[in-house]
Design a protein around this motif. Structure first.
Motif, PDB file in Angstrom:
ATOM      1  N   UNK A  76     -11.303  -5.716  -4.189  1.00 43.20           N
ATOM      2  CA  UNK A  76     -10.960  -4.948  -2.989  1.00 43.20           C
ATOM      3  C   UNK A  76     -11.774  -3.670  -2.873  1.00 43.20           C
ATOM      4  N   UNK A  77     -11.961  -3.233  -1.644  1.00 45.58           N
ATOM      5  CA  UNK A  77     -12.554  -1.925  -1.392  1.00 45.58           C
ATOM      6  C   UNK A  77     -11.423  -0.912  -1.438  1.00 45.58           C
ATOM      7  N   UNK A  85     -11.914   3.222   6.848  1.00 47.44           N
ATOM      8  CA  UNK A  85     -13.135   3.794   7.411  1.00 47.44           C
ATOM      9  C   UNK A  85     -14.180   2.711   7.671  1.00 47.44           C
ATOM     10  N   UNK A  86     -14.260   1.738   6.749  1.00 47.22           N
ATOM     11  CA  UNK A  86     -15.182   0.619   6.943  1.00 47.22           C
ATOM     12  C   UNK A  86     -14.789  -0.180   8.182  1.00 47.22           C
ATOM     13  N   UNK A  87     -13.491  -0.444   8.312  1.00 46.27           N
ATOM     14  CA  UNK A  87     -13.012  -1.236   9.455  1.00 46.27           C
ATOM     15  C   UNK A  87     -13.222  -0.495  10.785  1.00 46.27           C
ATOM     16  N   UNK A  88     -13.112   0.811  10.754  1.00 47.06           N
ATOM     17  CA  UNK A  88     -13.276   1.595  11.981  1.00 47.06           C
ATOM     18  C   UNK A  88     -14.728   1.694  12.426  1.00 47.06           C
ATOM     19  N   UNK A  89     -15.661   1.360  11.538  1.00 50.69           N
ATOM     20  CA  UNK A  89     -17.081   1.515  11.867  1.00 50.69           C
ATOM     21  C   UNK A  89     -17.878   0.221  11.758  1.00 50.69           C
ATOM     22  N   UNK A 120     -23.612  -0.783   0.826  1.00 48.32           N
ATOM     23  CA  UNK A 120     -23.071  -1.847  -0.026  1.00 48.32           C
ATOM     24  C   UNK A 120     -21.618  -2.172   0.314  1.00 48.32           C
ATOM     25  N   UNK A 121     -20.838  -1.187   0.733  1.00 50.53           N
ATOM     26  CA  UNK A 121     -19.464  -1.474   1.144  1.00 50.53           C
ATOM     27  C   UNK A 121     -19.446  -2.344   2.396  1.00 50.53           C
ATOM     28  N   UNK A 300     -22.419  -4.422  -5.556  1.00 52.80           N
ATOM     29  CA  UNK A 300     -23.817  -4.445  -5.133  1.00 52.80           C
ATOM     30  C   UNK A 300     -24.315  -5.881  -5.115  1.00 52.80           C
ATOM     31  N   UNK A 301     -24.682  -6.344  -3.947  1.00 54.46           N
ATOM     32  CA  UNK A 301     -25.168  -7.703  -3.762  1.00 54.46           C
ATOM     33  C   UNK A 301     -26.656  -7.649  -3.456  1.00 54.46           C
TER      34      UNK A 301
END
Length: 342
Positions: A76-77, A85-89, A120-121, A300-301
């Motif tokens: 999980x993040x 924040x990731x979902x909002x952007x 990376x996120x 990191x992928x």
């Protein structure tokens, strides 16, 4: 299916029987019991050339093993506010299902900013949504509709698309390359809506570069596309940006039981993202890795190099955006987003 295609599948399967055990184990997560259908996807992506399809699939499986993709749904993040924040952007979500049972994925292309977390996120989150779609959403849809459902529909909202989109080209190229090389033929149709001039200008130069198979999947609709989309899905599955103006805010409505829910499928508060995030946390807890992950950063992928078609398209889009900037008096001092040296 013609005899030639059946023979290609047979040859392909024979080649896959010879791969190493780690690749075979990863392949099980890819085909989810639908071996022939999966081989067909990779063959279609390489115009039914068995040798090229075999290389593509082996490269995909090696990428999965090297980057522990089979275990990414247990990473999980965290904390939750970072994921919010990731979902909002990074505006992506499941708005519902078509009348034929295909998941409807909404993508806010124009208003995604990718500016609240590291690259990376965003890549990690994108891959997790792909894996959750393939391992949970599509199998559940298959069970519900009583027939194999292996693809989705994507509705791309271009509202708010600006010249500053150039800042995200490197990241978007990395994400689209991951999809093209590792999740081929998973989208049945792309519907593009709320199209501004900047998209029309880019589309004019990009369309001739696309393979005919890809062109047939893309439909650019008038306005919000509501009337056309209602022919293939009911109003409850229609993405929120097709119902009302402005796709960036989370609209909350009262449900029949007195609780509240958001109509914005991008939001972490939407049922889809709540289910996805809880699923990932549960997988982590089962592996007793959640507390350890709290102290770690993003996954990191390794980003595969774009194929020639993808690289050419990215270059053309970048060039067109620069031209538009020049014609509108901008100085083209766009910030450059570097992704592993890309």
């Amino acid at each position: 299916m013609g005899m030639a295609n059946q023979e290609a599948i047979k040859q392909f399967q024979s080649l896959m029987d010879k791969v190493d055990e780690p690749l075979k184990n990863s392949f099980k997560n890819v085909h989810q019991g639908f071996l022939t259908e999966t081989l067909t996807r990779f063959l279609k992506a390489r115009e039914w050339n068995v040798a090229k399809a075999h290389k593509m699939l082996v490269d995909c499986l090696q990428w999965r093993v090297q980057n522990e993709i089979d275990n990414i749904l247990a990473k999980p993040i965290v904390p939750t506010e970072l994921y919010r924040s990731v979902r909002d952007t990074q505006l992506v979500g499941l708005s519902g299902y078509s009348k034929e049972g295909l998941p409807v994925i909404a993508v806010g292309v124009g208003q995604s900013t990718y500016d609240k977390a590291s690259v990376h996120y965003y890549v990690q989150s994108h891959i997790q949504m792909n894996e959750y779609r393939d391992r949970v959403v599509l199998p559940n849809a298959t069970k519900k509709w009583g027939r194999r459902i292996g693809t989705c529909i994507k509705v791309l909202d271009m509202t708010g698309l600006k010249l500053s989109a150039l800042n995200q080209i490197k990241l978007l190229t990395a994400i689209s390359t991951i999809d093209a090389l590792n999740y081929p033929e998973k989208t049945d149709t792309y519907y593009v809506v709320n199209v501004p001039y900047i998209f029309s200008a880019c589309w004019k130069v990009v369309k001739p570069l696309l393979q005919e198979r890809t062109k047939k999947k893309i439909q650019v609709l008038q306005g919000s596309g509501k009337e056309e989309l209602l022919k293939i899905m009911d109003v409850n599955s229609l993405p929120h940006f097709c119902k009302q103006r402005g796709s960036g805010s989370s609209r909350v409505v009262a449900a029949a039981n007195g609780t509240t829910t958001t109509t914005n499928c991008y939001s972490l508060d939407h049922a889809f993202h709540q289910q996805l995030y809880n699923y990932v946390k549960q997988q982590a807890e089962q592996e007793e890795s959640y507390s350890r992950l709290l102290k770690q950063g993003s996954v990191h992928v390794n980003f595969p190099a774009p194929d020639p078609e993808g690289a050419m398209i990215a270059t053309r889009i970048e060039s067109e955006l620069h031209k538009l900037g020049d014609s509108n008096g901008f100085n083209n001092s766009f910030s450059r987003l570097q992704v592993n040296g890309m």
